[in-house]
Design a protein around this motif. Structure first.
Motif, mmCIF file in Angstrom:
data_model
loop_
_atom_site.group_PDB
_atom_site.id
_atom_site.type_symbol
_atom_site.label_atom_id
_atom_site.label_comp_id
_atom_site.label_asym_id
_atom_site.label_seq_id
_atom_site.Cartn_x
_atom_site.Cartn_y
_atom_site.Cartn_z
ATOM 1 N N LYS A 131 0.843 -1.206 0.000
ATOM 2 C CA LYS A 131 0.000 0.000 0.000
ATOM 3 C C LYS A 131 0.876 1.254 0.000
ATOM 4 C CE LYS A 131 -4.163 1.173 -0.430
ATOM 5 N NZ LYS A 131 -4.848 0.883 -1.677
ATOM 6 N N GLU A 132 1.987 1.227 0.732
ATOM 7 C CA GLU A 132 2.924 2.361 0.744
ATOM 8 C C GLU A 132 3.501 2.616 -0.648
ATOM 9 O OE1 GLU A 132 5.856 1.274 3.679
ATOM 10 O OE2 GLU A 132 4.507 1.718 5.361
ATOM 11 N N GLN A 133 3.582 1.563 -1.457
ATOM 12 C CA GLN A 133 4.113 1.689 -2.814
ATOM 13 C C GLN A 133 3.027 2.054 -3.825
ATOM 14 O OE1 GLN A 133 7.438 1.758 -3.171
ATOM 15 N NE2 GLN A 133 7.201 1.551 -0.958
ATOM 16 N N GLY A 134 1.795 2.198 -3.366
ATOM 17 C CA GLY A 134 0.707 2.617 -4.240
ATOM 18 C C GLY A 134 0.038 1.493 -5.013
ATOM 19 N N LEU A 135 0.288 0.248 -4.640
ATOM 20 C CA LEU A 135 -0.363 -0.869 -5.318
ATOM 21 C C LEU A 135 -1.802 -1.002 -4.841
ATOM 22 C CD1 LEU A 135 2.742 -1.582 -5.574
ATOM 23 C CD2 LEU A 135 1.983 -3.941 -5.697
ATOM 24 N N ASN A 136 -2.686 -1.452 -5.741
ATOM 25 C CA ASN A 136 -4.020 -1.849 -5.316
ATOM 26 C C ASN A 136 -3.846 -3.088 -4.459
ATOM 27 O OD1 ASN A 136 -5.586 0.133 -6.629
ATOM 28 N ND2 ASN A 136 -5.313 -0.946 -8.554
ATOM 29 N N LEU A 137 -4.634 -3.201 -3.396
ATOM 30 C CA LEU A 137 -4.426 -4.243 -2.404
ATOM 31 C C LEU A 137 -5.679 -5.076 -2.183
ATOM 32 C CD1 LEU A 137 -2.718 -5.531 -0.113
ATOM 33 C CD2 LEU A 137 -3.510 -3.653 1.370
ATOM 34 N N VAL A 138 -5.509 -6.407 -2.285
ATOM 35 C CA VAL A 138 -6.565 -7.365 -1.976
ATOM 36 C C VAL A 138 -6.025 -8.269 -0.871
ATOM 37 C CG1 VAL A 138 -7.997 -9.263 -2.836
ATOM 38 C CG2 VAL A 138 -7.433 -7.341 -4.352
ATOM 39 N N ILE A 139 -6.809 -8.420 0.197
ATOM 40 C CA ILE A 139 -6.394 -9.255 1.331
ATOM 41 C C ILE A 139 -7.398 -10.378 1.521
ATOM 42 C CG2 ILE A 139 -6.025 -9.349 3.829
ATOM 43 C CD1 ILE A 139 -5.149 -6.408 3.711
ATOM 44 N N TYR A 140 -6.896 -11.602 1.554
ATOM 45 C CA TYR A 140 -7.688 -12.766 1.950
ATOM 46 C C TYR A 140 -7.301 -13.079 3.396
ATOM 47 C CZ TYR A 140 -9.072 -17.576 2.697
ATOM 48 O OH TYR A 140 -9.603 -18.710 3.237
ATOM 49 N N ASP A 141 -8.306 -13.169 4.272
ATOM 50 C CA ASP A 141 -8.060 -13.357 5.700
ATOM 51 C C ASP A 141 -8.917 -14.500 6.241
ATOM 52 O OD1 ASP A 141 -7.526 -13.115 8.404
ATOM 53 O OD2 ASP A 141 -8.501 -11.160 8.618
ATOM 54 N N PRO A 142 -8.296 -15.647 6.561
ATOM 55 C CA PRO A 142 -9.063 -16.746 7.131
ATOM 56 C C PRO A 142 -9.302 -16.601 8.637
ATOM 57 C CG PRO A 142 -6.792 -17.421 6.844
ATOM 58 C CD PRO A 142 -6.911 -16.024 6.277
ATOM 59 N N LEU A 143 -8.758 -15.556 9.251
ATOM 60 C CA LEU A 143 -8.822 -15.422 10.713
ATOM 61 C C LEU A 143 -9.605 -14.204 11.199
ATOM 62 C CD1 LEU A 143 -5.124 -16.393 11.508
ATOM 63 C CD2 LEU A 143 -7.170 -17.813 11.772
ATOM 64 N N THR A 144 -10.522 -13.713 10.414
ATOM 65 C CA THR A 144 -11.314 -12.554 10.825
ATOM 66 C C THR A 144 -11.958 -12.782 12.185
ATOM 67 O OG1 THR A 144 -11.771 -12.115 8.498
ATOM 68 C CG2 THR A 144 -13.159 -10.992 10.103
ATOM 69 N N TRP A 145 -12.402 -13.967 12.440
ATOM 70 C CA TRP A 145 -13.057 -14.329 13.705
ATOM 71 C C TRP A 145 -12.098 -14.230 14.887
ATOM 72 C CZ3 TRP A 145 -10.837 -18.289 16.442
ATOM 73 C CH2 TRP A 145 -9.938 -19.096 15.745
ATOM 74 N N TYR A 146 -10.821 -14.383 14.642
ATOM 75 C CA TYR A 146 -9.819 -14.515 15.691
ATOM 76 C C TYR A 146 -9.319 -13.177 16.245
ATOM 77 C CZ TYR A 146 -5.236 -15.438 17.759
ATOM 78 O OH TYR A 146 -4.167 -15.477 18.586
ATOM 79 N N TRP A 147 -9.174 -12.193 15.387
ATOM 80 C CA TRP A 147 -8.524 -10.936 15.794
ATOM 81 C C TRP A 147 -9.327 -10.222 16.880
ATOM 82 C CZ3 TRP A 147 -4.222 -11.983 13.829
ATOM 83 C CH2 TRP A 147 -4.069 -12.418 12.515
#
Length: 188
Positions: A131-147
């Motif tokens: 993101k700091e480099q200006g790239l479009n960012l897609v995140i897959y997160d299997p641990l949303t429940w955990y955080w």
């Protein structure tokens, strides 16, 4: 298993249809594109958090759907997550080593400057660098429940894919102002 996850990846693709530009949807999802091999002319870099085999396995399952629709697809990683990707036909595979975080960041920046999009399975540190480099960012997160608290970088992602588990749908509804566009998918 590629066949078993087809419906899951199709759900992700359908979510993609909702947030991308209509002309890109036409390019990627028109019946003729599957027959004549039209590509999205973007350079995409993917990676996975080096935490067990789950994140790397998820990227491996998504790979076949990206490979035939993107003109340039590369992987960057380290350790066993990198080893799991080496047999897939990426355009390039980059090892950014087991060095300190600062050295890995330098290597990542040198490589990422030539890419448009970064897709990660839970590597939030590298997502921040992208993101700091200006790239479009897609995140897959299997641990949303955990955080206890959703990682801050997720709020800066262009698209967030959360794996469904107990409480995930409600959590994302309750905290939806913290997120970009998102999709909830079954385990990949």
């Amino acid at each position: 298993d590629f066949e078993a996850n087809t419906s899951i990846i199709n759900q992700i693709a359908n979510q993609f249809k909702d947030w991308t530009f209509p002309e890109i949807n036409q390019l990627i999802f028109s019946p003729s594109s599957k027959q004549i091999g039209i590509y999205l002319n973007k350079k995409v870099l993917v990676n996975a958090e080096s935490f067990g085999f789950g994140p790397s396995a998820a990227i491996s399952e998504i790979f076949p759907y990206l490979r035939n629709r993107i003109s340039h697809l590369s992987y960057i990683g380290t350790g066993h997550t990198l080893d799991l990707q080496r047999k897939l036909p990426y355009d390039e595979v980059f090892d950014y080593g087991e060095d300190t975080s600062d050295k890995r960041k330098e290597k990542f920046i040198a490589i990422a400057k030539d890419f448009d999009i970064f897709i990660t399975a839970s590597d939030f540190e590298t997502a921040r660098w992208a993101k700091e480099q200006g790239l479009n960012l897609v995140i897959y997160d299997p641990l949303t429940w955990y955080w206890k608290q959703i990682p801050e970088i997720i709020g800066e992602a262009d698209f967030y894919v959360a794996q469904n588990f107990l409480g995930v749908e409600k959590r994302l509804q309750d905290e939806s102002t913290l997120f970009p566009d998102y999709a909830i998918v079954p385990p990949i």
